[in-house]
Design an enzyme around this catalytic site. Structure first.
Site: not given
Ligand code: NAD
Length: 375
Positions: A143, A199, A232, A256, A260
């Site tokens: 970001y 990852k 994942d 993020d 959630d």
């Protein structure tokens, strides 16, 4: 000697002042009944600050936030401010606080209160008793990384549309180590387990993440159990068997999304607290901002319908992480648990069986009564 706890309260917009009003009552309760010496200041943020000063966070408020032991924020934003220039939108006030306080560790608990297990999208037996904490790196990663932007892709005739969008995932070892330390410290106060997610199979920044988290573990926190998981797979495990986790530490982007997803395991937005922590200050306390996950809920603002529990549980996090008042935090969370077990509900927590919801202040009354009953 009695410790003093300097709190800056920024109620903000919409339901922010309504839910924060109940937190102030809880703070008063702890001052009156437990002798905790809270010194509370209130100030403006978001649209309320824009209305007063023409900007969503004044320099004076920023300085007060830097000087406070902890900042408690309600929520910012509302349709009235949607037309404002990006530079003075209410959210910019919140972003300025996070940036200038350098709050690099975002703590998102996902805790399932037994009485609300039916609210989860998962089966009650999978989520009952769930208590996990996701630590998301908040100030770096994709970001913020450079280069970024949307450019013409002139030399590539095969690119239909002719543009390219670029963001950069970039982490330094120092950025990884400091958030890893936060996660290990937090784990020591809980179940003593950290699972780090990245990852590393496809991203070099993921390999560095894994190596640096392992380094911090081996050199500084060998007593904490550490595991690594691809993000994942982490997403799958969160919905398959979330109770296997204690503390999860991950980067800004994965955090993020995963936080959630984990939040929804527990039901309503009105129940979710958060904390953002930075470096430890001279007094031994971390820079800290506590806030509910929800926004200013303009659709119900001013109606006394808002659920104050997310904001009250954010204050419980402040008791635990800024003021080392673990017992007080436990007592407050237990009072919330008992109120819910009695079937007391604000409108957002009403199930299909119906009933009469309590107001924002009514929920505050019930929690204070349970605190007193347990005292
Ligand atoms: P929201 O979280 O404000 O509301 C989403 C839905 O959840 C609404 O139906 C609302 O009534 C309900 N809800 C939220 N909190 C509740 C509570 N405590 N009790 C009962 N019901 C609750 O999100 P939104 O509608 O997307 O955004 C509204 C405004 O809030 C926008 O201006 C947005 O930019 C801002 N916002 C601010 C923050 C923040 O301050 N951290 C976060 C998200 C959104």
């Amino acid at each position: 000697m009695t410790q003093t706890y300097n709190l800056l309260i920024l109620p903000g917009d919409g339901i922010g002042p309504e839910v924060m009003g109940q937190v102030v009552r809880v703070i008063d309760w702890f001052r009156d009944n437990r002798g905790l010496d809270f010194r509370v200041e209130q100030d403006l943020v978001g649209g309320a600050a824009y209305d007063a000063h023409g900007k969503p966070l004044s320099d004076e408020t920023m300085a007060r936030a830097q000087a406070a032991d902890a900042v408690l924020l309600g929520a910012v934003g509302g349709p009235k401010y949607d037309v404002l220039d990006f530079s003075v939108k209410p959210e910019r006030g919140l972003l300025r606080l996070r940036k200038e306080m350098d709050l690099f560790a975002n703590l998102r608990p996902a805790q399932c209160f037994d009485a609300l297990a039916d609210f989860s999208s998962l089966k009650p037996e999978i989520v009952a008793g769930l208590d996990i904490l996701i630590v998301r790196e908040l100030t770096s990663g994709v970001y913020f990384g450079e280069p970024r932007g949307i450019h013409a892709d002139d030399n590539n005739p095969e690119n239909e549309g002719g543009r390219v969008g670029i963001n950069t995932q970039r982490y330094t070892s120092g950025e990884i180590r400091r958030v890893a330390r936060s996660a290990f410290e937090l784990a020591r106060r809980r179940g003593n387990k950290v699972c780090s997610m990245e990852k590393a199979n496809v991203m070099e920044s993921g390999i560095l993440w894994r190596e640096e988290v392992q380094w911090v573990h081996d050199n500084e926190y060998p007593d904490v159990e550490l595991s690594h998981m691809y993000a994942d797979n982490g997403a799958m495990q969160l919905v398959r068997n979330p109770r296997q986790f204690d503390v999860i530490v991950t980067d800004n982007l994965f955090g993020d999304i995963l936080s959630d997803a984990a939040a929804m395991l527990t039901g309503s937005l009105g129940m979710l607290p958060s904390a953002s922590l930075g470096a430890v200050m001279a007094n031994g306390r971390p820079k800290a901002l506590y806030e509910p996950v929800h926004g200013s809920a303009p659709d119900i603002a001013g109606q006394g319908k808002a659920n104050p529990i997310a904001c009250i549980l954010s204050f419980a996090m402040a008791l635990r992480y800024s003021f080392d008042q673990g017992q007080a935090a436990d007592d407050l969370e237990a009072a919330v648990q008992r109120v819910l077990a009695k079937g007391v509900r604000t409108a957002d927590l009403m199930g299909p069986e119906g009933g009469t919801p309590v107001s924002t202040a009514g929920m505050g009354d019930e929690i204070l009564a349970e605190l007193s009953a347990g005292a």
